[in-house]
Design an enzyme around this catalytic site. Structure first.
Site, PDB file in Angstrom:
ATOM      1  CE  LYS A   1      -4.447   0.943   0.115  1.00 13.79           C
ATOM      2  NZ  LYS A   1      -5.514   0.124  -0.497  1.00 13.79           N
TER       3      LYS A   1
HETATM    4  P1  NAD Z   1     -13.173   7.422  -3.221  1.00 12.04           P
HETATM    5  O1  NAD Z   1     -12.208   8.468  -2.833  1.00 12.04           O
HETATM    6  O2  NAD Z   1     -13.527   7.264  -4.659  1.00 12.04           O
HETATM    7  O3  NAD Z   1     -14.563   7.622  -2.409  1.00 12.04           O
HETATM    8  C1  NAD Z   1     -14.625   7.745  -1.027  1.00 12.04           C
HETATM    9  C2  NAD Z   1     -16.027   8.242  -0.679  1.00 12.04           C
HETATM   10  O4  NAD Z   1     -16.198   8.232   0.742  1.00 12.04           O
HETATM   11  C3  NAD Z   1     -16.331   9.671  -1.130  1.00 12.04           C
HETATM   12  O5  NAD Z   1     -17.647   9.729  -1.619  1.00 12.04           O
HETATM   13  C4  NAD Z   1     -16.222  10.484   0.168  1.00 12.04           C
HETATM   14  O6  NAD Z   1     -16.997  11.674   0.145  1.00 12.04           O
HETATM   15  C5  NAD Z   1     -16.770   9.490   1.137  1.00 12.04           C
HETATM   16  N1  NAD Z   1     -16.431   9.734   2.544  1.00 12.04           N
HETATM   17  C6  NAD Z   1     -15.243  10.074   3.090  1.00 12.04           C
HETATM   18  N2  NAD Z   1     -15.370  10.218   4.416  1.00 12.04           N
HETATM   19  C7  NAD Z   1     -16.672   9.967   4.710  1.00 12.04           C
HETATM   20  C8  NAD Z   1     -17.451   9.959   5.901  1.00 12.04           C
HETATM   21  N3  NAD Z   1     -16.898  10.226   7.076  1.00 12.04           N
HETATM   22  N4  NAD Z   1     -18.772   9.640   5.816  1.00 12.04           N
HETATM   23  C9  NAD Z   1     -19.343   9.361   4.638  1.00 12.04           C
HETATM   24  N5  NAD Z   1     -18.667   9.356   3.484  1.00 12.04           N
HETATM   25  C10 NAD Z   1     -17.354   9.667   3.517  1.00 12.04           C
HETATM   26  O7  NAD Z   1     -12.604   6.054  -2.629  1.00 12.04           O
HETATM   27  P2  NAD Z   1     -12.913   4.564  -3.112  1.00 12.04           P
HETATM   28  O8  NAD Z   1     -11.869   4.167  -4.104  1.00 12.04           O
HETATM   29  O9  NAD Z   1     -14.336   4.434  -3.417  1.00 12.04           O
HETATM   30  O10 NAD Z   1     -12.554   3.746  -1.781  1.00 12.04           O
HETATM   31  C11 NAD Z   1     -13.484   3.634  -0.709  1.00 12.04           C
HETATM   32  C12 NAD Z   1     -13.032   2.520   0.219  1.00 12.04           C
HETATM   33  O11 NAD Z   1     -12.934   1.293  -0.529  1.00 12.04           O
HETATM   34  C13 NAD Z   1     -11.656   2.696   0.866  1.00 12.04           C
HETATM   35  O12 NAD Z   1     -11.663   2.091   2.133  1.00 12.04           O
HETATM   36  C14 NAD Z   1     -10.740   1.923  -0.065  1.00 12.04           C
HETATM   37  O13 NAD Z   1      -9.536   1.512   0.562  1.00 12.04           O
HETATM   38  C15 NAD Z   1     -11.633   0.746  -0.391  1.00 12.04           C
HETATM   39  N6  NAD Z   1     -11.284   0.035  -1.609  1.00 12.04           N
HETATM   40  C16 NAD Z   1     -11.249   0.670  -2.810  1.00 12.04           C
HETATM   41  C17 NAD Z   1     -10.961  -0.062  -3.953  1.00 12.04           C
HETATM   42  C18 NAD Z   1     -10.986   0.560  -5.312  1.00 12.04           C
HETATM   43  O14 NAD Z   1     -10.875  -0.183  -6.313  1.00 12.04           O
HETATM   44  N7  NAD Z   1     -11.178   1.850  -5.444  1.00 12.04           N
HETATM   45  C19 NAD Z   1     -10.654  -1.428  -3.862  1.00 12.04           C
HETATM   46  C20 NAD Z   1     -10.716  -2.049  -2.611  1.00 12.04           C
HETATM   47  C21 NAD Z   1     -11.041  -1.296  -1.490  1.00 12.04           C
END
Ligand code: NAD
Length: 417
Positions: free
Chosen positions: A107
């Protein structure tokens, strides 16, 4: 130390220790699996648009690389810490192992708020960060991908910086890159699609043959936004969507495509007319069948877990539930699809992207989605079967399966020299 004060690294270790004890892993191997293999902290200086110099802090961590090259996202967020990156790298090791991908865990992150930076500044941060970690990454060493705050464009900048350094194009250094640079069909919504496959499998084992269910989604980014859209298309009713700016609620159902269009224009959920606006924390106490946390870690805590009324929690985010909250969900008989399983679709299609790039042979979106479904269903049913046979919950089952495979690989390779 008060319970809720533990950080995500301490909580990840706590869970690992319980898993290793349950597997009767020997103390020496336990010590080995607890430690990241490599931890790098770098300074990332840039000249801002205003002409000033700013320094950002960046990290890259490899947890375990005994099953293959390290694989893991890069996060740009103001709250990034080394402990968080260490925990997320370790989770990647278990995730790749659980779904059977030949990768270890990594990471990376930069302490920066991408919403407050121009595209030009983000490009400079990305290129300098890549340069600082260039010896750690590579198609056979460590392959970064998007995570919170990063996207396909950021991957394109990493690819270009790495390729310029090597003197030739190296598209295999990242996944989640644009299709025109060798990205895979289906990568954009792969994490969400994988999560939906897990939800559908859960409904099957629960004997539910209907999508007439109310869903609440926390986070409307890559994972939450796409999951809401896919579930909506399948006939599920999305009753609530929250992001950092607030929570939208409509008992009659929300249209995630319409909300997406609103967000693109307004940059905030505020002002959306087709819903009641609640505080963002309210998402956890709404009456619904499925709750999909897809924002950040440590969102479901001892403070709000008891208010959750959903029958299924599908962890789209990494580590969204603290161990204390987990115990409450268990007591309330909520079926939790743990993060290492529920959000493994992203790294699975990243693996497909890596394979396609290595072969220079590219698959259709349909082929990608079918292969993704096969892998996700296999991992789900293996975990479910293990949980029934060993009388443990899905999280413990996933953790035991994943950790035992990494321990076996580590033992077989032995310790160099
Ligand atoms: P992103 O940045 O695209 O979206 C994150 C979202 O969460 C945004 O809409 C933001 O406004 C919202 N957010 C942040 N803090 C918040 C809060 N306190 N309350 C409500 N909403 C809140 O990120 P993403 O890529 O969608 O990733 C989200 C999660 O999924 C993370 O934990 C990431 O590690 C995990 N993840 C992502 C992927 C991927 O392919 N993108 C893969 C596996 C895991």
């Amino acid at each position: 130390m008060p319970k809720e004060k533990k950080n995500v690294w301490e909580m990840t270790l706590e869970r690992l220790d319980a898993t290793m004890d349950a597997l009767s892993i020997k103390p020496g191997m336990q010590k080995y699996l607890r430690q990241p293999r490599k931890t790098t902290e770098v300074s990332v200086p840039i000249k801002t648009d205003a002409g000033t110099i700013e320094i950002f802090k960046g990290y890259r961590v490899h947890h375990n690389t005994n099953r293959g090259p390290a694989k893991g996202g890069v996060r740009y967020h103001p709250d990034v810490t080394l402990d968080e990156i260490k925990a997320l790298a370790m989770l990647m090791t278990w995730k790749c192992s659980l779904v059977g991908l030949p990768f270890g865990g990594a990471k990376g992150g930069v302490v920066a708020d991408p919403t407050k930076l121009s595209a030009n500044e983000l490009e400079h941060i990305t290129r300098r960060y890549t340069f600082e970690i260039i010896d750690m990454i590579g198609p056979e060493k460590d392959i970064p991908a998007p995570d919170v705050g990063t996207n396909a464009q950021v991957m394109a900048w990493i690819l270009d910086t790495y390729s310029m350094d090597k003197g030739h194009a190296v598209p295999g250094v990242v996944t989640g890159k644009p299709i025109s640079l060798g990205g895979s069909q289906g990568r954009e919504d792969a994490t969400s699609r994988g999560c939906v496959y897990c939800i559908l499998s859960t409904l099957k084992v629960m004997g539910i043959d209907s999508t007439d269910m109310d869903v609440a989604v926390q986070g409307f980014g890559n994972v939450g936004g796409n999951a809401a859209k896919i579930l909506h298309d399948l006939g599920f009713k999305i009753i609530a969507i929250s992001d950092v700016s607030g929570c939208l609620y409509n008992k009659g159902g929300l249209d995630p495509f319409d909300i997406d269009a609103h967000l693109k224009k307004e940059k905030t959920l505020a002002g959306y007319k087709e819903a009641e606006i609640l505080n963002r924390e309210d998402i956890f106490s709404l009456k619904c069948d499925i709750l999909l946390p897809a924002a950040l870690e440590n969102q479901i805590t001892e403070a709000n877990a008891a208010s959750i009324k959903a029958r299924i929690v599908a962890e789209g985010a990494n580590a969204p539930t603290t161990p204390d909250a987990d115990a409450i969900l268990k007591e309330n008989k909520i079926f939790v699809i743990p993060d290492v399983l529920a959000n493994a679709g992203g790294v699975t299609v990243s693996y497909f992207e890596w394979v396609q790039g290595n072969l220079s042979y590219f698959w259709t979106k349909r082929e990608v989605n079918l292969k993704l479904r096969d892998i996700m269903e296999k991992a789900f049913y293996e975990t479910y079967k293990f949980s029934l046979e060993n009388k443990v919950d899905m999280r413990q089952a996933a953790s035991m399966l994943a950790v035992s495979r990494v321990a076996e690989a580590t033992g077989l390779r032995g310790i160099y020299p």
